[in-house]
Each structure stands twice: as C-alpha cells, then as structure tokens.
Design a protein around this motif. Structure first.
Motif, PDB file in Angstrom:
ATOM      1  N   ARG A   1       0.834  -1.378   0.182  1.00  0.00           N
ATOM      2  CA  ARG A   1      -0.367   0.611  -0.041  1.00  0.00           C
ATOM      3  C   ARG A   1       0.868   1.011  -0.144  1.00  0.00           C
ATOM      4  NH1 ARG A   1      -5.006   1.421  -0.906  1.00  0.00           N
ATOM      5  NH2 ARG A   1      -6.017  -0.251   0.581  1.00  0.00           N
ATOM      6  N   ARG A   2       0.340   2.573  -1.319  1.00  0.00           N
ATOM      7  CA  ARG A   2       1.665   3.525  -0.774  1.00  0.00           C
ATOM      8  C   ARG A   2       2.829   3.212  -1.308  1.00  0.00           C
ATOM      9  NH1 ARG A   2      -1.077   6.977   3.605  1.00  0.00           N
ATOM     10  NH2 ARG A   2      -3.080   7.632   3.066  1.00  0.00           N
ATOM     11  N   GLY A   3       3.169   2.066  -2.011  1.00  0.00           N
ATOM     12  CA  GLY A   3       4.485   2.093  -2.225  1.00  0.00           C
ATOM     13  C   GLY A   3       5.534   0.962  -0.942  1.00  0.00           C
TER      14      GLY A   3
ATOM     15  N   GLY B   1      -4.704  -5.656  -9.935  1.00  0.00           N
ATOM     16  CA  GLY B   1      -4.994  -7.280 -10.220  1.00  0.00           C
ATOM     17  C   GLY B   1      -5.538  -7.449  -8.964  1.00  0.00           C
ATOM     18  N   ALA B   2      -5.689  -7.195  -8.276  1.00  0.00           N
ATOM     19  CA  ALA B   2      -6.121  -7.475  -6.962  1.00  0.00           C
ATOM     20  C   ALA B   2      -7.644  -7.924  -6.468  1.00  0.00           C
ATOM     21  CB  ALA B   2      -5.683  -6.526  -5.261  1.00  0.00           C
TER      22      ALA B   2
ATOM     23  N   VAL C   1     -10.134   1.034 -12.663  1.00  0.00           N
ATOM     24  CA  VAL C   1     -10.188   1.266 -13.692  1.00  0.00           C
ATOM     25  C   VAL C   1      -7.741   1.179 -13.003  1.00  0.00           C
ATOM     26  CG1 VAL C   1      -8.358   2.004 -15.859  1.00  0.00           C
ATOM     27  CG2 VAL C   1     -11.079   2.451 -15.840  1.00  0.00           C
ATOM     28  N   LEU C   2      -8.008   1.698 -12.530  1.00  0.00           N
ATOM     29  CA  LEU C   2      -6.180   2.227 -12.421  1.00  0.00           C
ATOM     30  C   LEU C   2      -6.216   0.457 -11.301  1.00  0.00           C
ATOM     31  CD1 LEU C   2      -5.898   4.950 -10.669  1.00  0.00           C
ATOM     32  CD2 LEU C   2      -4.769   4.221 -13.182  1.00  0.00           C
TER      33      LEU C   2
ATOM     34  N   PRO D   1       1.456  -0.415 -10.941  1.00  0.00           N
ATOM     35  CA  PRO D   1       1.521  -0.555  -9.916  1.00  0.00           C
ATOM     36  C   PRO D   1       3.045   0.283  -8.635  1.00  0.00           C
ATOM     37  CG  PRO D   1       1.715  -3.199  -9.993  1.00  0.00           C
ATOM     38  CD  PRO D   1       1.988  -1.916 -11.473  1.00  0.00           C
ATOM     39  N   ALA D   2       3.932   0.848  -9.541  1.00  0.00           N
ATOM     40  CA  ALA D   2       4.941   1.701  -9.193  1.00  0.00           C
ATOM     41  C   ALA D   2       4.240   3.116  -9.019  1.00  0.00           C
ATOM     42  CB  ALA D   2       5.962   2.120 -10.385  1.00  0.00           C
TER      43      ALA D   2
END
Length: 351
Positions: free
Chosen positions: A105-107, A259-260, A244-245, A251-252
């Motif tokens: 989450r949040r990178g 896809g989760a 959509v995202l 992911p970056a």
C-alpha cells in the motif's frame, strides 16, 4: 482566481496539513510513552504511513467545502477537520488491507505484513500472521481515535462537525461490509456495484468531507445540496478511476498491486459491465481469477467487451456533471475554481 493560483493554494494546503498532522501525531504519540521500546515500531508503521503517503485529497475537499461556504483560509478549525479525515482514511486503509490480505500500500509493505515480520524477527511465540493482523487492526483503531482528537479542535462548530464525521464513518463501514458480502455472493450488476462504490468510497472521499468543511464554516443550509450535486457524480467518477487503475494501473504509480480486486472477486462497475456483455463465459472467467494468467485473461476480456472504454466515457460524463453543478450556484469564484481543479485531480490519477 487563475488556475495557477488555485494550484498554488492546493499545494499550500498540503504543506499546512502535513505540518498540523506532524504536530498532532507527536502530541498523541507522547501519550503512549508507556509502550516503552515498542513505541518505536508504532512510530515506524503508523506514523510513517500517515506522513509519507497519500495526496491529502480528502482534506482538500474539506478545505474547499469550507471556502465554498464562506470560510476563511486562516480558520484553524478547517485544518483540524482535515487532519481528522486524513487520519480516519489512514485507519480505514490499514483495516482494508487486513480484510483484503493486501501485500503493499502506498508503495510500501502493508502494516499487517510489517508487524508479522517484526514478530518473526524476534522469535516470539504464536502465529506471526495472527499477530500482524491483530496489531494492524489496533493501529487502525488508534488512527480512528486520533481522528477524534483532531476534531476536538474544531471550536464552537464541533457538534455539527461531529455529526457529519460520524455519518462519514458509518457510511464507509457499511460500504465496506457491502463490498465484502457482494464479493462472497458473487455476481451482481452495474447498479449494485455503483451503490457499493458510492458508500465505500465516493461519499467518504468527496461528499462528506465537503459537508464537514461546510459545517465548520457554518455555511447556509441550501449550499449542502449544491455540494452534494457536485460530489455524488464526482465520487462515482473517483471510484471508477480507482477500478480502472486496479486492473490496468502501474503499481509503481498506484502503490499497490494490479489485479488484486479481480483475484478477490470484487464486483466493480467495470467488471459488472464486462460480465453483462460477455455472458456466461465472461461470468465464469471473472468468477475464477486465481493467478497472473487469469488476471491477464480477465483484463483482455474487459478490454474486448468495451467495458474499459465505457468506464472512461462515464468518468468524463460524471466529471462534467459535477463541474456543471457549480455553475450559477453562488459559490465564491476561487472556491468554484478550486473544486473544478480537484475534480480533475481526483479522476486523472495514474492516467
């Protein structure tokens, strides 16, 4: 106010919010000194998560709702309300990650996985997974508690602010339940998916933060309806962009795996339209996404059915409706421009 000035105001708001969050977090953390050495990991996980991530989008809606209602940019109460929403959001994300078994989450690694690793590294007894999930839940609850501490600084408008804030929390919790139950039942149409996204995300991202700012400013009652007319279509567009995202994003840029939602069987407007257009084959495919190959097949199906294109068109239409609701509504010009800019910012993430 020119667009560049509105952008500068939004940037200034983020700096002010970060400063006030820092002060609040340090003050509240001091009350936990009795944790001893374990306070360090709380600082790293919870305070780090609040400080380092997020766009402060919800506090921005609080601020511009306040300005739309005639509030002053120097009113400390609006920043307190913004901190409350941001802390509530951080807590909600931590709890959401536990429910979704999310990895990032949040990178950064999610709180429950970080705490599981903390348990493992010390050779403690019991299940590291259970410890990680339990402590992440506690951190989420703590963020919710600190949100109330922030709201206490809203001054004489505290009762009105608390009423809106409690409605916000009630709706997001109810929406999260609908999301979990809907995924477990499988199926569902675009209308049902839209109802879930409205309560799970749209209202608590846009409408209620605007209403919170309005309450702190003691704005006129008629303005709430105007703010809702702007917020409801924009909240739906915000969630559509997120959907959509979740299928096509990088992911970056998004800070979480792509896809989760497909693997978990989440029913979004995007997947519901794909299912409806693809018939039994599409429903079977969407109900059985397990690995990366399945994710790729589902992604291809969504594209082939035109669902992604339809989502992009719908986002554009919804944003146009939101901005149109501001016209002739008697909102101060700088606030109207700030809200129009936020509409763009909220729905162009990662594009």
């Amino acid at each position: 106010m020119p667009v560049v000035a509105v952008t500068r105001e939004t940037d200034r708001l983020r700096e002010l919010m970060d400063h006030r969050l820092d002060r609040l977090l340090e003050g509240e953390t001091d009350k936990l000194a009795f944790l001893g050495a374990d306070l360090d990991v709380l600082r790293e996980v919870l305070l780090g998560f609040v400080r380092e991530g997020g766009k402060r989008l919800r506090p921005a809606f609080v601020y511009w709702g306040h300005r739309a209602a005639g509030g002053s940019p120097d009113d400390e109460a609006v920043y307190a309300a913004g901190c409350a929403v941001e802390l509530m959001h951080a807590g909600a994300l931590m709890l959401d990650d536990v429910m979704d078994e999310a990895g990032t989450r949040r990178g950064r690694r999610t709180a429950h996985l970080t705490m599981a690793a903390y348990h493992d590294a010390r050779g403690w007894r019991g299940s590291a997974t259970r410890f990680g999930e339990s402590t992440a839940v506690l951190f989420g609850m703590l963020a919710y508690t600190w949100a109330d501490a922030a709201l206490l600084h809203c001054g004489p408008r505290l009762p009105a602010a608390l009423e809106v804030f409690n409605q916000l929390r009630t709706e997001v919790i109810g929406g999260q339940y609908l999301d979990l139950a809907h995924a477990a039942r499988r199926g569902g149409d675009a209308a049902e998916a839209g109802r879930i996204s409205t309560y799970k995300s749209g209202k608590y991202t846009v409408e209620r933060p605007l209403h919170l700012g309005h309450a702190v400013a003691d704005g006129p009652a008629r303005l709430r309806a105007v703010l809702s007319a702007y917020a409801l279509p924009l909240g739906e567009a915000f969630q559509l962009r997120d959907d959509v995202l979740g299928v096509y994003g990088d992911p970056a840029a998004t800070g979480k795996p792509v896809g989760a939602d497909l693997r978990q069987g989440k029913q979004t407007w995007l997947t519901a339209v794909a299912r409806e257009r693809a018939g039994a084959y599409g429903a079977a495919l969407m109900d059985n996404v397990r690995d990366e190959d399945d994710v790729e097949a589902a992604r291809a199906l969504i594209t082939a059915t035109g669902a992604r294109e339809a989502a992009e068109e719908r986002i554009g239409d919804l944003v146009a409706r939101a901005v149109a609701a501001l016209e002739g509504a008697g909102i101060p010009g700088d606030a109207a421009e700030g809200l129009a800019e936020l509409a763009d910012l909220a729905t162009r993430r990662g594009t």
